[in-house]
Write an enzyme that holds these catalytic residues in place. Structure first.
Site, PDB file in Angstrom:
ATOM      1  N   SER A 128       0.826  -1.213   0.000  1.00 35.05           N
ATOM      2  CA  SER A 128       0.000   0.000   0.000  1.00 35.05           C
ATOM      3  C   SER A 128       0.855   1.255   0.000  1.00 35.05           C
ATOM      4  O   SER A 128       1.952   1.284   0.580  1.00 35.05           O
ATOM      5  CB  SER A 128      -0.855  -0.014   1.262  1.00 35.05           C
ATOM      6  OG  SER A 128      -1.342   1.278   1.537  1.00 35.05           O
ATOM      7  N   GLU A 130       0.258   3.601   1.799  1.00 33.10           N
ATOM      8  CA  GLU A 130       0.348   3.996   3.206  1.00 33.10           C
ATOM      9  C   GLU A 130       1.730   3.667   3.782  1.00 33.10           C
ATOM     10  O   GLU A 130       2.112   4.185   4.817  1.00 33.10           O
ATOM     11  CB  GLU A 130      -0.726   3.274   4.026  1.00 33.10           C
ATOM     12  CG  GLU A 130      -2.101   3.895   3.926  1.00 33.10           C
ATOM     13  CD  GLU A 130      -2.202   5.254   4.596  1.00 33.10           C
ATOM     14  OE1 GLU A 130      -1.886   5.363   5.782  1.00 33.10           O
ATOM     15  OE2 GLU A 130      -2.593   6.212   3.909  1.00 33.10           O
ATOM     16  N   TYR A 152      -1.656   0.254  10.603  1.00 33.86           N
ATOM     17  CA  TYR A 152      -1.948  -0.363   9.305  1.00 33.86           C
ATOM     18  C   TYR A 152      -0.723  -0.257   8.382  1.00 33.86           C
ATOM     19  O   TYR A 152      -0.281  -1.248   7.792  1.00 33.86           O
ATOM     20  CB  TYR A 152      -3.163   0.330   8.650  1.00 33.86           C
ATOM     21  CG  TYR A 152      -3.342  -0.072   7.209  1.00 33.86           C
ATOM     22  CD1 TYR A 152      -3.963  -1.269   6.866  1.00 33.86           C
ATOM     23  CD2 TYR A 152      -2.859   0.732   6.172  1.00 33.86           C
ATOM     24  CE1 TYR A 152      -4.101  -1.654   5.540  1.00 33.86           C
ATOM     25  CE2 TYR A 152      -2.991   0.361   4.842  1.00 33.86           C
ATOM     26  CZ  TYR A 152      -3.618  -0.835   4.536  1.00 33.86           C
ATOM     27  OH  TYR A 152      -3.740  -1.216   3.222  1.00 33.86           O
TER      28      TYR A 152
END
Ligand code: G4F
Length: 337
Positions: A128, A130, A152
Protein backbone atom coordinates in the site's frame (compact mmCIF):
# COMPACT_ATOMS: atom_id res chain seq x y z
CA UNK A 1 -4.43 -26.56 -18.76
CA UNK A 2 -6.83 -24.37 -16.79
CA UNK A 3 -4.96 -22.19 -14.32
CA UNK A 4 -6.07 -22.16 -10.71
CA UNK A 5 -5.98 -18.95 -8.69
CA UNK A 6 -6.59 -18.45 -4.99
CA UNK A 7 -7.82 -15.03 -3.86
CA UNK A 8 -7.86 -14.11 -0.18
CA UNK A 9 -10.29 -11.23 0.39
CA UNK A 10 -12.43 -12.29 -2.59
CA UNK A 11 -15.54 -10.73 -1.03
CA UNK A 12 -13.94 -7.27 -0.89
CA UNK A 13 -13.88 -4.56 -3.54
CA UNK A 14 -10.59 -5.65 -5.15
CA UNK A 15 -11.27 -9.37 -4.73
CA UNK A 16 -14.57 -9.11 -6.57
CA UNK A 17 -13.09 -7.19 -9.52
CA UNK A 18 -10.10 -9.52 -9.65
CA UNK A 19 -12.32 -12.61 -9.62
CA UNK A 20 -14.24 -11.19 -12.60
CA UNK A 21 -10.99 -10.47 -14.44
CA UNK A 22 -9.55 -13.96 -13.84
CA UNK A 23 -12.80 -15.72 -14.76
CA UNK A 24 -12.86 -13.69 -17.99
CA UNK A 25 -9.36 -15.02 -18.68
CA UNK A 26 -10.49 -18.63 -18.18
CA UNK A 27 -9.08 -19.24 -14.69
CA UNK A 28 -10.56 -21.58 -12.13
CA UNK A 29 -11.08 -19.14 -9.27
CA UNK A 30 -10.97 -20.08 -5.60
CA UNK A 31 -11.63 -17.74 -2.72
CA UNK A 32 -10.71 -17.95 0.90
CA UNK A 33 -13.50 -16.54 3.07
CA UNK A 34 -14.37 -16.37 6.73
CA UNK A 35 -16.90 -18.97 7.85
CA UNK A 36 -19.36 -16.22 8.88
CA UNK A 37 -19.44 -15.06 5.25
CA UNK A 38 -20.67 -18.47 4.16
CA UNK A 39 -23.21 -18.46 6.93
CA UNK A 40 -24.68 -15.09 5.86
CA UNK A 41 -23.95 -15.04 2.12
CA UNK A 42 -26.68 -12.52 1.19
CA UNK A 43 -24.90 -9.80 3.19
CA UNK A 44 -21.27 -10.83 3.34
CA UNK A 45 -20.79 -12.02 -0.23
CA UNK A 46 -22.83 -9.20 -1.78
CA UNK A 47 -20.04 -8.04 -4.10
CA UNK A 48 -19.63 -11.49 -5.64
CA UNK A 49 -23.32 -12.50 -5.61
CA UNK A 50 -23.28 -12.62 -9.44
CA UNK A 51 -20.23 -14.96 -9.36
CA UNK A 52 -21.28 -17.42 -6.68
CA UNK A 53 -21.94 -20.26 -9.13
CA UNK A 54 -18.62 -19.62 -10.90
CA UNK A 55 -16.15 -19.45 -8.00
CA UNK A 56 -15.16 -21.95 -5.32
CA UNK A 57 -15.30 -20.54 -1.81
CA UNK A 58 -13.45 -22.14 1.08
CA UNK A 59 -13.85 -21.24 4.75
CA UNK A 60 -10.60 -20.29 6.48
CA UNK A 61 -9.26 -17.63 8.79
CA UNK A 62 -6.14 -15.55 8.34
CA UNK A 63 -5.60 -16.00 12.06
CA UNK A 64 -5.40 -19.78 11.76
CA UNK A 65 -2.42 -21.40 10.07
CA UNK A 66 -4.05 -24.89 10.01
CA UNK A 67 -7.11 -23.56 8.15
CA UNK A 68 -4.90 -21.94 5.49
CA UNK A 69 -2.66 -25.00 5.28
CA UNK A 70 -5.72 -27.19 4.72
CA UNK A 71 -6.99 -25.18 1.71
CA UNK A 72 -3.54 -24.87 0.15
CA UNK A 73 -3.00 -28.62 0.53
CA UNK A 74 -6.19 -29.42 -1.40
CA UNK A 75 -5.58 -27.61 -4.70
CA UNK A 76 -2.59 -27.16 -6.91
CA UNK A 77 -2.77 -23.36 -7.17
CA UNK A 78 -0.78 -21.57 -9.88
CA UNK A 79 -1.33 -18.09 -8.50
CA UNK A 80 -2.27 -16.67 -5.12
CA UNK A 81 -3.50 -13.08 -4.67
CA UNK A 82 -3.29 -12.18 -1.01
CA UNK A 83 -5.68 -9.24 -0.66
CA UNK A 84 -7.34 -9.97 2.68
CA UNK A 85 -6.45 -7.58 5.48
CA UNK A 86 -7.83 -5.18 8.04
CA UNK A 87 -7.54 -2.32 5.55
CA UNK A 88 -9.17 0.65 7.30
CA UNK A 89 -6.43 2.96 8.55
CA UNK A 90 -8.60 4.67 11.22
CA UNK A 91 -9.57 1.28 12.70
CA UNK A 92 -5.89 0.39 12.97
CA UNK A 93 -5.48 3.29 15.41
CA UNK A 94 -8.47 2.03 17.41
CA UNK A 95 -7.19 -1.56 17.53
CA UNK A 96 -3.60 -1.79 16.40
CA UNK A 97 -3.13 -5.22 17.90
CA UNK A 98 -5.80 -6.92 15.77
CA UNK A 99 -4.59 -5.12 12.65
CA UNK A 100 -1.01 -6.27 13.25
CA UNK A 101 -2.08 -9.79 14.06
CA UNK A 102 -4.28 -10.27 10.99
CA UNK A 103 -2.14 -8.39 8.51
CA UNK A 104 1.33 -9.58 9.49
CA UNK A 105 0.65 -13.13 10.68
CA UNK A 106 -1.96 -13.68 7.96
CA UNK A 107 0.61 -12.83 5.29
CA UNK A 108 3.26 -14.94 6.99
CA UNK A 109 0.89 -17.93 7.22
CA UNK A 110 0.03 -17.67 3.52
CA UNK A 111 3.70 -17.53 2.54
CA UNK A 112 4.71 -20.34 4.88
CA UNK A 113 1.92 -22.64 3.66
CA UNK A 114 2.80 -21.99 0.03
CA UNK A 115 6.49 -22.57 0.68
CA UNK A 116 5.69 -25.88 2.33
CA UNK A 117 3.10 -27.16 -0.13
CA UNK A 118 3.15 -25.12 -3.37
CA UNK A 119 6.55 -23.46 -3.80
CA UNK A 120 5.84 -22.99 -7.53
CA UNK A 121 2.69 -20.97 -6.88
CA UNK A 122 3.14 -17.29 -7.75
CA UNK A 123 2.27 -14.96 -4.87
CA UNK A 124 0.92 -11.40 -4.97
CA UNK A 125 0.95 -9.26 -1.82
CA UNK A 126 -1.29 -6.21 -1.57
CA UNK A 127 1.19 -3.56 -0.48
CA UNK A 128 0.00 0.00 0.00
CA UNK A 129 1.01 3.61 -0.54
CA UNK A 130 0.35 4.00 3.21
CA UNK A 131 3.83 2.47 3.58
CA UNK A 132 5.28 5.81 2.36
CA UNK A 133 3.37 7.66 5.10
CA UNK A 134 5.33 10.80 5.95
CA UNK A 135 6.63 10.99 2.42
CA UNK A 136 10.34 11.47 1.76
CA UNK A 137 9.85 12.54 -1.87
CA UNK A 138 7.09 13.55 -4.25
CA UNK A 139 6.00 11.60 -6.24
CA UNK A 140 6.66 8.26 -4.53
CA UNK A 141 8.25 5.45 -6.50
CA UNK A 142 9.59 1.94 -5.75
CA UNK A 143 12.86 3.34 -4.35
CA UNK A 144 11.23 5.89 -2.01
CA UNK A 145 11.98 4.98 1.64
CA UNK A 146 9.02 3.90 3.78
CA UNK A 147 7.89 5.93 6.80
CA UNK A 148 4.50 4.48 7.82
CA UNK A 149 2.23 6.60 10.03
CA UNK A 150 -0.29 4.09 11.36
CA UNK A 151 -0.39 0.51 12.68
CA UNK A 152 -1.95 -0.36 9.31
CA UNK A 153 0.98 1.17 7.41
CA UNK A 154 3.46 -0.60 9.69
CA UNK A 155 1.72 -3.94 9.14
CA UNK A 156 1.92 -3.44 5.37
CA UNK A 157 5.65 -2.68 5.54
CA UNK A 158 6.10 -5.93 7.47
CA UNK A 159 4.06 -7.82 4.85
CA UNK A 160 6.12 -6.23 2.09
CA UNK A 161 9.37 -7.25 3.81
CA UNK A 162 8.11 -10.79 4.40
CA UNK A 163 7.16 -11.11 0.73
CA UNK A 164 10.56 -9.89 -0.45
CA UNK A 165 12.29 -12.17 2.03
CA UNK A 166 10.48 -15.27 0.73
CA UNK A 167 11.50 -14.23 -2.77
CA UNK A 168 15.16 -13.82 -1.81
CA UNK A 169 15.53 -16.64 0.70
CA UNK A 170 13.45 -19.37 -0.95
CA UNK A 171 13.51 -18.19 -4.58
CA UNK A 172 9.74 -18.13 -4.76
CA UNK A 173 7.88 -15.93 -7.24
CA UNK A 174 6.64 -13.39 -4.69
CA UNK A 175 5.76 -9.81 -5.61
CA UNK A 176 4.21 -6.76 -3.96
CA UNK A 177 2.03 -4.20 -5.66
CA UNK A 178 2.39 -0.82 -3.97
CA UNK A 179 -1.09 0.33 -4.80
CA UNK A 180 -2.23 3.88 -4.24
CA UNK A 181 -5.87 4.49 -3.23
CA UNK A 182 -8.26 2.72 -5.55
CA UNK A 183 -11.97 3.16 -5.37
CA UNK A 184 -15.25 2.44 -7.12
CA UNK A 185 -18.95 1.79 -6.47
CA UNK A 186 -18.07 -1.37 -4.52
CA UNK A 187 -15.88 0.50 -2.02
CA UNK A 188 -16.74 0.05 1.67
CA UNK A 189 -18.75 2.87 3.26
CA UNK A 190 -16.05 3.60 5.86
CA UNK A 191 -13.60 4.95 3.26
CA UNK A 192 -13.82 8.64 2.48
CA UNK A 193 -14.71 8.41 -1.23
CA UNK A 194 -17.69 6.11 -0.69
CA UNK A 195 -18.76 8.03 2.40
CA UNK A 196 -18.85 11.14 0.21
CA UNK A 197 -20.58 9.58 -2.83
CA UNK A 198 -23.17 7.85 -0.67
CA UNK A 199 -23.95 10.94 1.42
CA UNK A 200 -24.12 13.14 -1.68
CA UNK A 201 -26.76 10.77 -3.09
CA UNK A 202 -28.64 10.76 0.22
CA UNK A 203 -28.62 14.55 0.39
CA UNK A 204 -29.83 14.80 -3.22
CA UNK A 205 -32.72 12.45 -2.43
CA UNK A 206 -33.66 14.32 0.73
CA UNK A 207 -32.48 11.53 3.05
CA UNK A 208 -29.71 13.58 4.70
CA UNK A 209 -28.63 17.20 4.97
CA UNK A 210 -24.97 17.19 5.95
CA UNK A 211 -21.72 15.30 5.47
CA UNK A 212 -19.35 15.12 8.45
CA UNK A 213 -15.68 14.68 7.57
CA UNK A 214 -12.27 15.02 9.18
CA UNK A 215 -9.25 16.39 7.33
CA UNK A 216 -10.38 17.99 4.06
CA UNK A 217 -6.87 18.95 2.97
CA UNK A 218 -5.38 15.42 2.80
CA UNK A 219 -4.37 14.60 -0.78
CA UNK A 220 -4.65 11.20 -2.36
CA UNK A 221 -3.84 9.64 -5.72
CA UNK A 222 -7.24 8.07 -6.44
CA UNK A 223 -7.66 5.50 -9.21
CA UNK A 224 -10.35 2.96 -10.08
CA UNK A 225 -10.06 -0.52 -8.53
CA UNK A 226 -11.08 -2.11 -11.84
CA UNK A 227 -7.91 -0.75 -13.45
CA UNK A 228 -5.73 -1.73 -10.49
CA UNK A 229 -6.64 -5.43 -10.37
CA UNK A 230 -5.32 -5.71 -13.94
CA UNK A 231 -1.93 -4.55 -12.69
CA UNK A 232 -2.01 -7.28 -10.02
CA UNK A 233 -2.62 -9.90 -12.69
CA UNK A 234 0.12 -8.49 -14.93
CA UNK A 235 2.69 -8.61 -12.11
CA UNK A 236 2.25 -12.38 -11.83
CA UNK A 237 2.72 -12.91 -15.59
CA UNK A 238 6.28 -11.52 -15.75
CA UNK A 239 9.37 -13.65 -16.23
CA UNK A 240 10.97 -12.25 -13.04
CA UNK A 241 9.29 -11.36 -9.74
CA UNK A 242 9.49 -7.67 -8.79
CA UNK A 243 7.58 -4.93 -6.92
CA UNK A 244 5.64 -2.16 -8.64
CA UNK A 245 4.00 1.15 -7.76
CA UNK A 246 0.49 1.39 -9.22
CA UNK A 247 -0.93 4.92 -9.33
CA UNK A 248 -2.49 7.52 -11.63
CA UNK A 249 0.17 10.17 -10.91
CA UNK A 250 -2.56 12.74 -10.11
CA UNK A 251 -3.31 13.96 -6.63
CA UNK A 252 -6.56 15.54 -5.35
CA UNK A 253 -7.64 16.70 -1.92
CA UNK A 254 -10.63 15.34 -0.01
CA UNK A 255 -12.11 18.83 -0.48
CA UNK A 256 -11.77 18.51 -4.28
CA UNK A 257 -13.40 15.09 -4.18
CA UNK A 258 -16.33 16.67 -2.30
CA UNK A 259 -16.53 19.58 -4.72
CA UNK A 260 -16.71 17.24 -7.76
CA UNK A 261 -19.14 14.81 -6.11
CA UNK A 262 -21.62 17.50 -5.02
CA UNK A 263 -21.32 19.26 -8.40
CA UNK A 264 -22.28 15.98 -10.08
CA UNK A 265 -25.80 16.39 -8.66
CA UNK A 266 -25.92 20.17 -8.97
CA UNK A 267 -25.12 20.95 -5.31
CA UNK A 268 -22.48 23.12 -3.62
CA UNK A 269 -20.35 21.15 -1.14
CA UNK A 270 -19.83 24.25 1.03
CA UNK A 271 -23.49 24.15 2.02
CA UNK A 272 -23.34 20.56 3.31
CA UNK A 273 -19.83 19.57 4.44
CA UNK A 274 -19.14 19.97 8.15
CA UNK A 275 -15.75 19.32 9.73
CA UNK A 276 -16.00 16.94 12.65
CA UNK A 277 -12.83 16.48 14.70
CA UNK A 278 -13.79 12.88 15.51
CA UNK A 279 -12.84 11.88 11.98
CA UNK A 280 -9.30 13.22 12.22
CA UNK A 281 -6.48 10.70 12.74
CA UNK A 282 -3.78 10.86 15.44
CA UNK A 283 -1.15 10.91 12.66
CA UNK A 284 -2.10 11.82 9.11
CA UNK A 285 -0.58 10.99 5.75
CA UNK A 286 -0.83 14.41 4.12
CA UNK A 287 -0.02 13.87 0.50
CA UNK A 288 0.27 10.78 -1.63
CA UNK A 289 1.02 10.79 -5.33
CA UNK A 290 2.62 7.89 -7.13
CA UNK A 291 5.06 7.54 -9.99
CA UNK A 292 4.07 4.36 -11.82
CA UNK A 293 6.63 4.67 -14.63
CA UNK A 294 7.97 1.17 -13.89
CA UNK A 295 4.52 -0.48 -14.11
CA UNK A 296 3.80 1.47 -17.29
CA UNK A 297 7.08 0.55 -18.99
CA UNK A 298 7.66 -3.00 -17.77
CA UNK A 299 4.07 -4.26 -17.43
CA UNK A 300 2.52 -2.05 -20.09
CA UNK A 301 -0.15 -1.07 -17.52
CA UNK A 302 -2.02 2.21 -17.58
CA UNK A 303 -5.24 3.36 -15.93
CA UNK A 304 -8.31 3.92 -18.11
CA UNK A 305 -10.44 5.89 -15.67
CA UNK A 306 -9.90 9.62 -15.06
CA UNK A 307 -10.59 11.24 -11.68
CA UNK A 308 -13.81 12.83 -12.99
CA UNK A 309 -15.06 9.52 -14.38
CA UNK A 310 -14.35 7.79 -11.07
CA UNK A 311 -16.28 10.37 -9.03
CA UNK A 312 -19.16 10.37 -11.53
CA UNK A 313 -19.48 6.58 -11.53
CA UNK A 314 -19.49 6.41 -7.72
CA UNK A 315 -22.07 9.16 -7.25
CA UNK A 316 -24.35 7.92 -10.03
CA UNK A 317 -24.19 4.36 -8.75
CA UNK A 318 -25.17 5.41 -5.21
CA UNK A 319 -27.90 7.62 -6.60
CA UNK A 320 -29.36 4.73 -8.60
CA UNK A 321 -29.20 2.24 -5.73
CA UNK A 322 -30.71 4.65 -3.22
CA UNK A 323 -33.40 5.84 -5.64
CA UNK A 324 -34.47 2.23 -6.13
CA UNK A 325 -34.61 1.62 -2.35
CA UNK A 326 -36.36 4.92 -1.74
CA UNK A 327 -38.87 4.22 -4.52
CA UNK A 328 -39.47 0.82 -2.97
CA UNK A 329 -40.01 2.36 0.47
CA UNK A 330 -42.40 4.97 -0.91
CA UNK A 331 -44.43 2.36 -2.79
CA UNK A 332 -44.50 0.18 0.33
CA UNK A 333 -45.81 3.15 2.33
CA UNK A 334 -48.47 4.04 -0.20
CA UNK A 335 -49.72 0.46 -0.40
CA UNK A 336 -49.95 0.03 3.36
CA UNK A 337 -53.45 0.41 4.89
O1 G4F B 1 -10.49 6.78 2.41
P1 G4F B 1 -9.50 6.70 3.50
O2 G4F B 1 -9.98 6.11 4.77
O3 G4F B 1 -8.26 5.95 2.90
P2 G4F B 1 -6.71 5.88 3.32
O4 G4F B 1 -6.53 6.13 4.76
O5 G4F B 1 -5.95 6.76 2.38
O6 G4F B 1 -6.38 4.36 3.04
C1 G4F B 1 -6.86 3.67 1.89
O7 G4F B 1 -5.91 3.70 0.86
C2 G4F B 1 -4.68 3.01 1.15
C3 G4F B 1 -3.78 3.13 -0.07
O8 G4F B 1 -3.06 4.32 0.04
C4 G4F B 1 -4.96 1.56 1.49
F1 G4F B 1 -3.83 0.91 1.75
C5 G4F B 1 -5.91 1.50 2.67
O9 G4F B 1 -6.24 0.15 2.95
C6 G4F B 1 -7.18 2.24 2.31
O10 G4F B 1 -7.78 1.57 1.23
O11 G4F B 1 -8.96 8.17 3.85
C7 G4F B 1 -8.43 9.03 2.86
C8 G4F B 1 -8.15 10.40 3.47
C9 G4F B 1 -7.37 10.37 4.78
O12 G4F B 1 -6.40 11.36 4.74
C10 G4F B 1 -8.40 10.68 5.85
O13 G4F B 1 -7.89 11.33 7.00
O14 G4F B 1 -9.41 11.00 3.80
C11 G4F B 1 -9.30 11.62 5.06
N1 G4F B 1 -10.64 11.76 5.65
C12 G4F B 1 -11.22 12.95 5.99
N2 G4F B 1 -12.42 12.72 6.54
C13 G4F B 1 -11.47 10.76 5.98
C14 G4F B 1 -12.61 11.37 6.55
N3 G4F B 1 -11.37 9.42 5.83
C15 G4F B 1 -12.42 8.66 6.23
N4 G4F B 1 -12.35 7.33 6.06
N5 G4F B 1 -13.54 9.21 6.82
C16 G4F B 1 -13.68 10.56 7.00
O15 G4F B 1 -14.69 11.03 7.51
Amino acid sequence: MTKKALITGITGQDGSYLAEELLRRGYEVHGLVRRVALEAPERRTERIAHLLDKVNLHPASLESYPSIFHIVSRYDFDECYHLAAQSFVAESFADGFSTMNTNINGTHYMLAALRELRPQCRFYFAGSSEMFGKVREVPQRESTPFHPRSPYGISKVAGFDLTRNYREAYHMFCVSGILFNHEGPRRGFEFVTRKISNTVARIKLGLATELKLGNLEAQRDWGHAKDYVIAMYMMLQQSEPDDYVVATGESHSVREFCERAFAEVGLNYKEHVVVDERFRRPAEVDQLVGDSTKARTVLGWRPKYTFDELVREMVQSDLETLSRTKGHEVSKLSSSP
